[in-house]
Design a protein around this motif. Structure first.
Motif, PDB file in Angstrom:
ATOM      1  N   HIS A 185     -25.137   4.520 -16.172  1.00 34.62           N
ATOM      2  CA  HIS A 185     -23.853   3.827 -15.361  1.00 34.62           C
ATOM      3  C   HIS A 185     -23.607   5.083 -14.382  1.00 34.62           C
ATOM      4  O   HIS A 185     -23.236   6.083 -14.566  1.00 34.62           O
ATOM      5  CB  HIS A 185     -22.615   3.471 -16.255  1.00 34.62           C
ATOM      6  CG  HIS A 185     -23.035   2.262 -17.326  1.00 34.62           C
ATOM      7  ND1 HIS A 185     -23.491   1.208 -16.785  1.00 34.62           N
ATOM      8  CD2 HIS A 185     -22.714   2.026 -18.547  1.00 34.62           C
ATOM      9  CE1 HIS A 185     -23.722   0.451 -17.858  1.00 34.62           C
ATOM     10  NE2 HIS A 185     -23.203   1.111 -18.886  1.00 34.62           N
ATOM     11  N   GLU A 240     -21.944   3.610 -11.079  1.00 36.55           N
ATOM     12  CA  GLU A 240     -20.659   2.686 -10.322  1.00 36.55           C
ATOM     13  C   GLU A 240     -19.460   3.190 -10.687  1.00 36.55           C
ATOM     14  O   GLU A 240     -18.994   3.623 -11.709  1.00 36.55           O
ATOM     15  CB  GLU A 240     -20.732   1.148 -10.397  1.00 36.55           C
ATOM     16  CG  GLU A 240     -22.162   0.563 -10.111  1.00 36.55           C
ATOM     17  CD  GLU A 240     -22.435   0.713  -8.685  1.00 36.55           C
ATOM     18  OE1 GLU A 240     -21.650   1.088  -7.894  1.00 36.55           O
ATOM     19  OE2 GLU A 240     -23.452   0.596  -8.191  1.00 36.55           O
ATOM     20  N   SER A 241     -18.314   3.487  -9.370  1.00 35.09           N
ATOM     21  CA  SER A 241     -17.317   3.751  -9.904  1.00 35.09           C
ATOM     22  C   SER A 241     -16.217   2.977 -10.986  1.00 35.09           C
ATOM     23  O   SER A 241     -15.546   3.885 -11.449  1.00 35.09           O
ATOM     24  CB  SER A 241     -16.391   3.934  -8.423  1.00 35.09           C
ATOM     25  OG  SER A 241     -16.434   2.413  -8.092  1.00 35.09           O
ATOM     26  N   GLU A 242     -16.593   1.864 -11.011  1.00 34.94           N
ATOM     27  CA  GLU A 242     -15.718   1.400 -12.191  1.00 34.94           C
ATOM     28  C   GLU A 242     -16.382   1.314 -13.392  1.00 34.94           C
ATOM     29  O   GLU A 242     -15.883   0.893 -14.657  1.00 34.94           O
ATOM     30  CB  GLU A 242     -15.688  -0.122 -11.854  1.00 34.94           C
ATOM     31  CG  GLU A 242     -16.898  -1.245 -12.003  1.00 34.94           C
ATOM     32  CD  GLU A 242     -17.730  -0.914 -10.561  1.00 34.94           C
ATOM     33  OE1 GLU A 242     -18.779  -1.749 -10.379  1.00 34.94           O
ATOM     34  OE2 GLU A 242     -17.380  -0.145  -9.435  1.00 34.94           O
ATOM     35  N   GLN A 243     -17.563   1.948 -13.671  1.00 36.21           N
ATOM     36  CA  GLN A 243     -18.165   2.221 -14.805  1.00 36.21           C
ATOM     37  C   GLN A 243     -17.962   3.658 -15.335  1.00 36.21           C
ATOM     38  O   GLN A 243     -18.053   4.578 -14.652  1.00 36.21           O
ATOM     39  CB  GLN A 243     -19.711   1.935 -14.712  1.00 36.21           C
ATOM     40  CG  GLN A 243     -20.062   0.615 -14.345  1.00 36.21           C
ATOM     41  CD  GLN A 243     -21.530   0.236 -14.202  1.00 36.21           C
ATOM     42  OE1 GLN A 243     -22.256   1.084 -13.322  1.00 36.21           O
ATOM     43  NE2 GLN A 243     -21.987  -0.843 -14.496  1.00 36.21           N
ATOM     44  N   PRO A 244     -17.791   3.773 -16.679  1.00 33.46           N
ATOM     45  CA  PRO A 244     -17.818   5.000 -17.228  1.00 33.46           C
ATOM     46  C   PRO A 244     -19.096   5.799 -17.313  1.00 33.46           C
ATOM     47  O   PRO A 244     -19.984   5.315 -17.564  1.00 33.46           O
ATOM     48  CB  PRO A 244     -17.236   4.991 -18.587  1.00 33.46           C
ATOM     49  CG  PRO A 244     -17.454   3.628 -19.062  1.00 33.46           C
ATOM     50  CD  PRO A 244     -17.533   2.826 -17.629  1.00 33.46           C
ATOM     51  N   LYS A 245     -19.193   6.914 -16.685  1.00 31.53           N
ATOM     52  CA  LYS A 245     -20.443   7.693 -16.444  1.00 31.53           C
ATOM     53  C   LYS A 245     -20.827   8.072 -18.025  1.00 31.53           C
ATOM     54  O   LYS A 245     -19.949   8.635 -18.864  1.00 31.53           O
ATOM     55  CB  LYS A 245     -20.574   8.769 -15.525  1.00 31.53           C
ATOM     56  CG  LYS A 245     -20.302   8.064 -14.156  1.00 31.53           C
ATOM     57  CD  LYS A 245     -20.388   9.191 -13.123  1.00 31.53           C
ATOM     58  CE  LYS A 245     -20.496   8.622 -11.372  1.00 31.53           C
ATOM     59  NZ  LYS A 245     -19.362   7.904 -11.384  1.00 31.53           N
TER      60      LYS A 245
END
Length: 282
Positions: free
Chosen positions: A161, A163-168
């Motif tokens: 992951h 994307e900015s809205e997803q927890p890396k």
């Protein structure tokens, strides 16, 4: 109470608890602690068979030939059955730098940012595939998996992951390598992407990878596919967290992009001195 109303009584509300700052249902928190904190019931070399049941609810996305669903993992935790979207495997995570194309363009685009390779013994992957078969009825396609039959090692692509809205995906390292059992503690270094950007961490790390898995099965828009002889499902792994024991020199990493097919990688991608029994991730 009118006759029959006893069947319509409201169920008691789900008890919520806090796990790492998040409010989650109590049974889910139990499974999260079991898998992420205690590293229980994961697949690996010479480990007992995990007490998990795999299942998948396939849905049609509205276009194309594929039906898609996330695998669900039902853990038997001392007789209590707890559902979770994640499972673990002993793996080696490849954070090494890759070769650059002669024109100056990376051959493996966005490596370490949106995806990376994880390596594991063939026997471990075979065990996971057997659980998929037992739980869903589907055989699993090996297309896209890089395989060295002489050393029984496989490399699979794991999504990250980003994307900015997803927890890396998180990257944790063991605090005391000599600790054992319940004394083992890990310290969070940051996201996999952040650690991958550190030159002194650009190695192969051995540990436990925790994944979510998506299944795809070919079908038709009007009919849900059912397992049939010779029909295979495709699996897509997403790495959500890593617990590492440290850097390993036992695995020579892939350094440039291999063909997108199942094949031997003995000559081009793994050092000739590698042996499958070199990975004893405990």
């Amino acid at each position: 109470m009118a006759p029959g109303d006893e069947h319509d009584e409201e169920q008691p509300p789900t008890r919520m608890v806090v796990w790492r700052g998040n409010s989650v249902p109590e049974k889910e928190a139990k499974a999260l602690r079991h898998v992420f904190d205690n590293l229980q019931d994961h697949f690996g070399h010479q480990r007992p068979d995990p007490r998990i049941r795999f299942s998948a609810n396939l849905t049609y996305p509205g276009h194309g030939p594929m039906w898609v669903g996330d695998l669900d993992f039902m853990y038997d935790i001392n007789g209590d059955h707890c559902s979770l979207a994640y499972f673990g495997m002993d793996v080696c995570v490849d954070l090494t730098q890759k070769l650059i194309h002669k024109h100056g363009q990376p051959m493996m685009k966005d490596y370490g940012k949106t995806w990376l390779y994880v390596y594991l013994p063939q026997l471990t992957l075979d065990k996971v595939i057997s659980y998929v078969k037992a739980g869903t009825g589907y055989d699993v396609s090996t297309e896209g998996t890089v395989f060295d039959p002489n050393r029984n090692l496989v490399a699979i692509k794991a999504k990250l992951h980003h994307e900015s809205e997803q927890p890396k995906p998180s990257f944790w390292v063991v605090k005391d390598k000599d600790a054992s059992g319940g004394d083992i503690c890990f310290s969070r270094m940051g996201s996999v992407q952040e650690v991958n950007a550190l030159p002194h961490q650009q190695h192969v790390h051995r540990g436990v990878g925790i994944f979510s898995v998506t299944m795809e099965v070919e079908g038709t828009p009007n009919f849900r596919p059912t397992p049939r002889e010779g029909e295979e499902a495709n699996l897509s792994f997403t790495l959500v967290s890593v617990r590492t024991w440290g850097i390993t020199d036992c695995v020579a990493p892939i350094v440039h992009s291999p063909p997108e097919k199942w094949r031997s990688i003995e000559d081009n991608y793994l050092a000739s001195q590698y042996h499958a029994d070199s990975i004893h991730i405990t």
